[in-house]
Design a protein around this motif. Sequence first.
Motif, mmCIF file in Angstrom:
data_model
loop_
_atom_site.group_PDB
_atom_site.id
_atom_site.type_symbol
_atom_site.label_atom_id
_atom_site.label_comp_id
_atom_site.label_asym_id
_atom_site.label_seq_id
_atom_site.Cartn_x
_atom_site.Cartn_y
_atom_site.Cartn_z
ATOM 1 N N SER A 20 -75.267 -10.063 -3.914
ATOM 2 C CA SER A 20 -74.274 -10.801 -3.141
ATOM 3 C C SER A 20 -72.956 -10.872 -3.907
ATOM 4 O O SER A 20 -71.872 -10.678 -3.357
ATOM 5 C CB SER A 20 -74.790 -12.216 -2.852
ATOM 6 N N ALA A 21 -73.076 -11.148 -5.200
ATOM 7 C CA ALA A 21 -71.868 -11.325 -6.010
ATOM 8 C C ALA A 21 -71.103 -10.018 -6.196
ATOM 9 O O ALA A 21 -69.884 -9.959 -6.043
ATOM 10 C CB ALA A 21 -72.256 -11.919 -7.367
ATOM 11 N N VAL A 22 -71.832 -8.969 -6.508
ATOM 12 C CA VAL A 22 -71.176 -7.681 -6.767
ATOM 13 C C VAL A 22 -70.793 -7.042 -5.440
ATOM 14 O O VAL A 22 -71.659 -6.697 -4.636
ATOM 15 C CB VAL A 22 -72.117 -6.746 -7.544
ATOM 16 N N TYR A 101 -64.493 -9.460 8.918
ATOM 17 C CA TYR A 101 -63.557 -8.408 8.497
ATOM 18 C C TYR A 101 -64.068 -7.581 7.328
ATOM 19 O O TYR A 101 -63.682 -6.440 7.146
ATOM 20 C CB TYR A 101 -62.169 -8.998 8.195
ATOM 21 N N TYR A 102 -64.970 -8.180 6.544
ATOM 22 C CA TYR A 102 -65.550 -7.432 5.422
ATOM 23 C C TYR A 102 -66.266 -6.194 5.972
ATOM 24 O O TYR A 102 -66.255 -5.129 5.388
ATOM 25 C CB TYR A 102 -66.546 -8.336 4.707
ATOM 26 N N SER A 103 -66.858 -6.375 7.127
ATOM 27 C CA SER A 103 -67.568 -5.278 7.765
ATOM 28 C C SER A 103 -66.620 -4.155 8.191
ATOM 29 O O SER A 103 -66.996 -2.976 8.202
ATOM 30 C CB SER A 103 -68.333 -5.827 8.967
ATOM 31 N N SER A 324 -75.949 -11.068 2.425
ATOM 32 C CA SER A 324 -76.077 -12.465 2.010
ATOM 33 C C SER A 324 -75.340 -13.382 2.980
ATOM 34 O O SER A 324 -75.735 -14.528 3.182
ATOM 35 C CB SER A 324 -75.575 -12.665 0.578
ATOM 36 N N LEU A 325 -74.278 -12.891 3.590
ATOM 37 C CA LEU A 325 -73.559 -13.742 4.535
ATOM 38 C C LEU A 325 -74.274 -13.810 5.877
ATOM 39 O O LEU A 325 -74.347 -14.876 6.490
ATOM 40 C CB LEU A 325 -72.128 -13.236 4.729
ATOM 41 N N LEU A 326 -74.810 -12.679 6.322
ATOM 42 C CA LEU A 326 -75.532 -12.734 7.593
ATOM 43 C C LEU A 326 -76.786 -13.594 7.434
ATOM 44 O O LEU A 326 -77.225 -14.265 8.372
ATOM 45 C CB LEU A 326 -75.892 -11.309 8.068
#
Length: 447
Positions: A20-22, A101-103, A324-326
């Motif tokens: 998630s972090a990386v 938007y990351y997607s 991790s966000l989903l």
Amino acid sequence: MAEREAWGTRLGFILAAVGSAVGLGNIWQFPFKTATNGGAAFVFVYLLAALLIGLPAILGEFVVGRRAEINAVEAFKRLGRPAWTVVGALGLFIGMWILSYYSVVGGWVIRYIVGSATGAYFDGAGTYFNAVSAGWDAVAFHALFMGLTAVIVAFGIEEGIERATKLMVPSIVVILVGLAVYAFTLDGAGPAYGFYLSPDFGYLSNNLGEVVPFAVSQAFFSLSLGMGAMITYASYLSEDDSLPADGGLIVVLNTAVGLLAGLVVVPLLFVQFGDVPETAAAGGPGALFVSVAQAFTDLGVAGRALGVVFFLVVLIAALSSAISLLEVVTAYFVDNYGYAREKVAFAFAGGLFAVGTLSALDTAWLTWFDTLAYQVLLPVSVLLGVVFVGWVYGPEAVDEIKRGTGGGETFAMAWLWSVRTFVLLGVFATLYLGVTSIYSAPAIPLV
Ligand code: PFF
């Protein structure tokens, strides 16, 4: 109701959290910010920010998650502080906001894997980027990225996220090491190392007021704080591990991957340009999709292969963050309403795909979403979380920090007081500067 899922192993949790972090924050932002903000001196400030502010804050999220053993929204109720449910709800909202938007950026990355193989951008990466970054093609690749994210989440914690990240995180490291070694062998790479890592303390002391808050917000974003992700991941911990040990490892690995990414991209830029070009130094889309991509074009067939491998590693990093966000929203609907995980994952992926279409059609939207997330939403959410664990939940939080450490009283108290004092101040200052800079010179953090 069926028994709640859990990580199969402690390593599974650590790798998922590192996954998630990386993300784009490490491969995209970190190297350029390091190179242009005093090199090793910036790394030093970043490490301090990550250890003194990021680590206590991530531990706070772990405390909430592991103690409550439920999703980020419900957690606060279960801890007996229902009014603070708004913090969990805010995290869930921000997670969805960012994922939309990351997607889109994830979609660009897929596009560039294909483009590297076919040499599509080899006539000019800038022109290519302008042509493909917005429009219906971008929408299609955004759909693909969101779809992949949903598939992994649909498989569940152990079978989906844990299995995927156990493969993804080591691959990221191995591929980046390979690329760094390759970059080292290229003619003209030599001066890059001095440029990237030589500590410029003069620059630092002249620009401390800008560099410090930047390093702090970079640490938040990079550690996936304030998005409900770390609360959710910690809620699947069933074992009594030491949270400080896990948190420390996650922070160190996350920073190490950022540094490693710099050892790939900075030498590549030097080989092509003899410098870090303006477009890259500014961060933003120009850094990866124009400058780094352009650096591959001179290397002929090797450049194509390199491009495929490089963008593949970026994709893996972005995907392991996106899941991790989903998962944050999926956990909420699965826990609370008992809906089937696959249905929730795909329904929300669909909804967020629709929201992200705005960003895919016009990058001005993407920038707007990103700026607001980075400079306002995340710091507000982290601030509320820190106030909660420090001042509202303090003594119980200390118990939870101590659990699994075999004592750890001194560390736990130091943690509590750091959260109550300078962590809180640091987060507040970052929020203040983030909000005020929106009006003056908006920094465009991710894109
Ligand atoms: N830590 C992530 C990164 O550095 O890219 C932040 C993040 C962004 C996590 C977007 C998840 C995500 F979907």
